[in-house]
Scaffold this motif. Structure first.
Motif, PDB file in Angstrom:
ATOM      1  N   LYS A 193      56.748  63.475  43.191  1.00  0.00           N
ATOM      2  CA  LYS A 193      56.651  63.889  41.799  1.00  0.00           C
ATOM      3  C   LYS A 193      57.083  65.329  41.568  1.00  0.00           C
ATOM      4  N   LEU A 194      57.111  66.124  42.620  1.00  0.00           N
ATOM      5  CA  LEU A 194      57.467  67.525  42.485  1.00  0.00           C
ATOM      6  C   LEU A 194      58.768  67.813  43.207  1.00  0.00           C
ATOM      7  N   ALA A 195      59.655  68.514  42.531  1.00  0.00           N
ATOM      8  CA  ALA A 195      60.934  68.879  43.140  1.00  0.00           C
ATOM      9  C   ALA A 195      60.711  69.954  44.201  1.00  0.00           C
ATOM     10  N   PRO A 196      61.501  69.946  45.264  1.00  0.00           N
ATOM     11  CA  PRO A 196      61.377  70.967  46.305  1.00  0.00           C
ATOM     12  C   PRO A 196      62.039  72.278  45.888  1.00  0.00           C
ATOM     13  N   ALA A 197      62.081  73.225  46.817  1.00  0.00           N
ATOM     14  CA  ALA A 197      62.675  74.529  46.561  1.00  0.00           C
ATOM     15  C   ALA A 197      64.170  74.406  46.306  1.00  0.00           C
ATOM     16  N   PRO A 198      64.760  75.366  45.583  1.00  0.00           N
ATOM     17  CA  PRO A 198      66.191  75.312  45.291  1.00  0.00           C
ATOM     18  C   PRO A 198      67.067  75.118  46.526  1.00  0.00           C
ATOM     19  N   LYS A 199      66.751  75.758  47.633  1.00  0.00           N
ATOM     20  CA  LYS A 199      67.600  75.615  48.819  1.00  0.00           C
ATOM     21  C   LYS A 199      67.610  74.167  49.326  1.00  0.00           C
ATOM     22  N   THR A 200      66.503  73.445  49.146  1.00  0.00           N
ATOM     23  CA  THR A 200      66.460  72.038  49.547  1.00  0.00           C
ATOM     24  C   THR A 200      67.265  71.173  48.581  1.00  0.00           C
ATOM     25  N   LEU A 201      67.189  71.490  47.293  1.00  0.00           N
ATOM     26  CA  LEU A 201      68.012  70.780  46.308  1.00  0.00           C
ATOM     27  C   LEU A 201      69.495  70.990  46.606  1.00  0.00           C
ATOM     28  N   ASP A 202      69.854  72.213  46.939  1.00  0.00           N
ATOM     29  CA  ASP A 202      71.258  72.505  47.266  1.00  0.00           C
ATOM     30  C   ASP A 202      71.699  71.743  48.513  1.00  0.00           C
ATOM     31  N   ALA A 203      70.814  71.646  49.498  1.00  0.00           N
ATOM     32  CA  ALA A 203      71.149  70.921  50.728  1.00  0.00           C
ATOM     33  C   ALA A 203      71.398  69.441  50.442  1.00  0.00           C
ATOM     34  N   GLY A 204      70.583  68.857  49.584  1.00  0.00           N
ATOM     35  CA  GLY A 204      70.793  67.462  49.213  1.00  0.00           C
ATOM     36  C   GLY A 204      72.121  67.262  48.513  1.00  0.00           C
ATOM     37  N   TRP A 205      72.467  68.186  47.630  1.00  0.00           N
ATOM     38  CA  TRP A 205      73.728  68.098  46.881  1.00  0.00           C
ATOM     39  C   TRP A 205      74.922  68.253  47.816  1.00  0.00           C
ATOM     40  N   ARG A 206      74.821  69.193  48.744  1.00  0.00           N
ATOM     41  CA  ARG A 206      75.915  69.367  49.715  1.00  0.00           C
ATOM     42  C   ARG A 206      76.129  68.094  50.531  1.00  0.00           C
ATOM     43  N   GLY A 207      75.027  67.471  50.925  1.00  0.00           N
ATOM     44  CA  GLY A 207      75.131  66.261  51.724  1.00  0.00           C
ATOM     45  C   GLY A 207      75.749  65.100  50.978  1.00  0.00           C
ATOM     46  N   LEU A 208      75.598  65.092  49.660  1.00  0.00           N
ATOM     47  CA  LEU A 208      76.160  64.042  48.822  1.00  0.00           C
ATOM     48  C   LEU A 208      77.647  64.240  48.539  1.00  0.00           C
ATOM     49  N   TRP A 209      78.102  65.454  48.636  1.00  0.00           N
ATOM     50  CA  TRP A 209      79.429  65.785  48.142  1.00  0.00           C
ATOM     51  C   TRP A 209      80.561  64.955  48.751  1.00  0.00           C
ATOM     52  N   PRO A 210      80.571  64.721  50.074  1.00  0.00           N
ATOM     53  CA  PRO A 210      81.664  63.904  50.629  1.00  0.00           C
ATOM     54  C   PRO A 210      81.753  62.523  49.981  1.00  0.00           C
ATOM     55  N   ALA A 211      80.614  61.922  49.645  1.00  0.00           N
ATOM     56  CA  ALA A 211      80.635  60.611  48.986  1.00  0.00           C
ATOM     57  C   ALA A 211      81.177  60.729  47.566  1.00  0.00           C
ATOM     58  N   LEU A 212      80.852  61.832  46.892  1.00  0.00           N
ATOM     59  CA  LEU A 212      81.346  62.037  45.529  1.00  0.00           C
ATOM     60  C   LEU A 212      82.851  62.282  45.519  1.00  0.00           C
ATOM     61  N   ALA A 213      83.350  62.922  46.562  1.00  0.00           N
ATOM     62  CA  ALA A 213      84.775  63.233  46.649  1.00  0.00           C
ATOM     63  C   ALA A 213      85.592  62.098  47.255  1.00  0.00           C
TER      64      ALA A 213
END
Length: 212
Positions: free
Chosen positions: A72-92
């Protein structure tokens, strides 16, 4: 189509809304992440996913690992950024330019990581310029530092930053009249919810159409 992706922050999920190939071939991917208080069911994200594919834009709605895990609670910004980085190859992976986007906390993630990931542009929905009632705690540096074409879509009554509070910079700004942080409008407003969402989708469509 729903795709799961393993990242350093956990398993994330992408819901793809493919561009319609009958009239226009897909030319862009808009990757849109959710905020800290909700998921991809947000009305603005759903409206973009419904409207843009008919105009040659594939929309990828991204669920961060914490949301997929049911937290229910979002993690720290650095963890959000890590998740986004990990997704990027699939998005591209479709081989198209990717517009990094999101609402609220998701917009901040897109802004912070745009340069390093090679985003084509950034779409910031309801960018939280500052905490409510705390204008001195500005996050404008994130918005001003994307290094790519950027569009902000902001509700006229957003307590996290009204359009008039945004500093001048190399980005566009579309105001959704009377809208709050979720683009909801008061019942007494001269525009309704559907009209407000149309302002949003029209503004985004005009902007993405201008991207080279």
């Amino acid at each position: 189509m729903v795709q799961t992706v393993d990242t350093d922050a956990g398993t994330a999920r992408i819901t793809w809304h493919r561009a319609e190939a009958v009239e226009k071939k897909a030319r862009l991917v808009l990757a849109a992440g959710h905020g800290a208080g909700g998921g991809i069911e947000a009305p603005d994200l759903r409206a973009l996913a419904a409207e843009l594919p008919a105009h040659g834009v594939t929309v990828a709605l991204v669920e961060q690992p914490w949301r997929v895990a049911g937290k229910k609670l979002a993690p720290a910004p650095k963890t959000l950024d890590a998740g986004w980085r990990g997704l990027w190859p699939a998005l591209a992976a479709p081989g198209l330019p990717v517009v990094a986007g999101g609402r609220s906390a998701g917009a901040r993630v897109a802004c912070r990581t745009a340069g390093e990931l090679g985003a084509h542009a950034v779409l910031a929905l309801s960018f939280p310029l500052h905490p409510p009632g705390r204008p001195e705690r500005s996050r404008a540096a994130e918005l001003l530092g994307t290094g790519v074409p950027t569009l902000v879509v902001q509700g006229g009554n957003d307590p996290f930053g009204r359009p008039g509070e945004f500093p001048e910079g190399a980005y566009g700004l579309v105001e959704v009249p009377y809208g709050d942080h979720g683009f909801a409008v008061p019942k007494r407003a001269p525009v309704g919810r559907e009209q407000a969402l149309t302002v949003l989708t029209d503004g985004v469509l005009k902007w993405v159409s201008s991207l080279g």
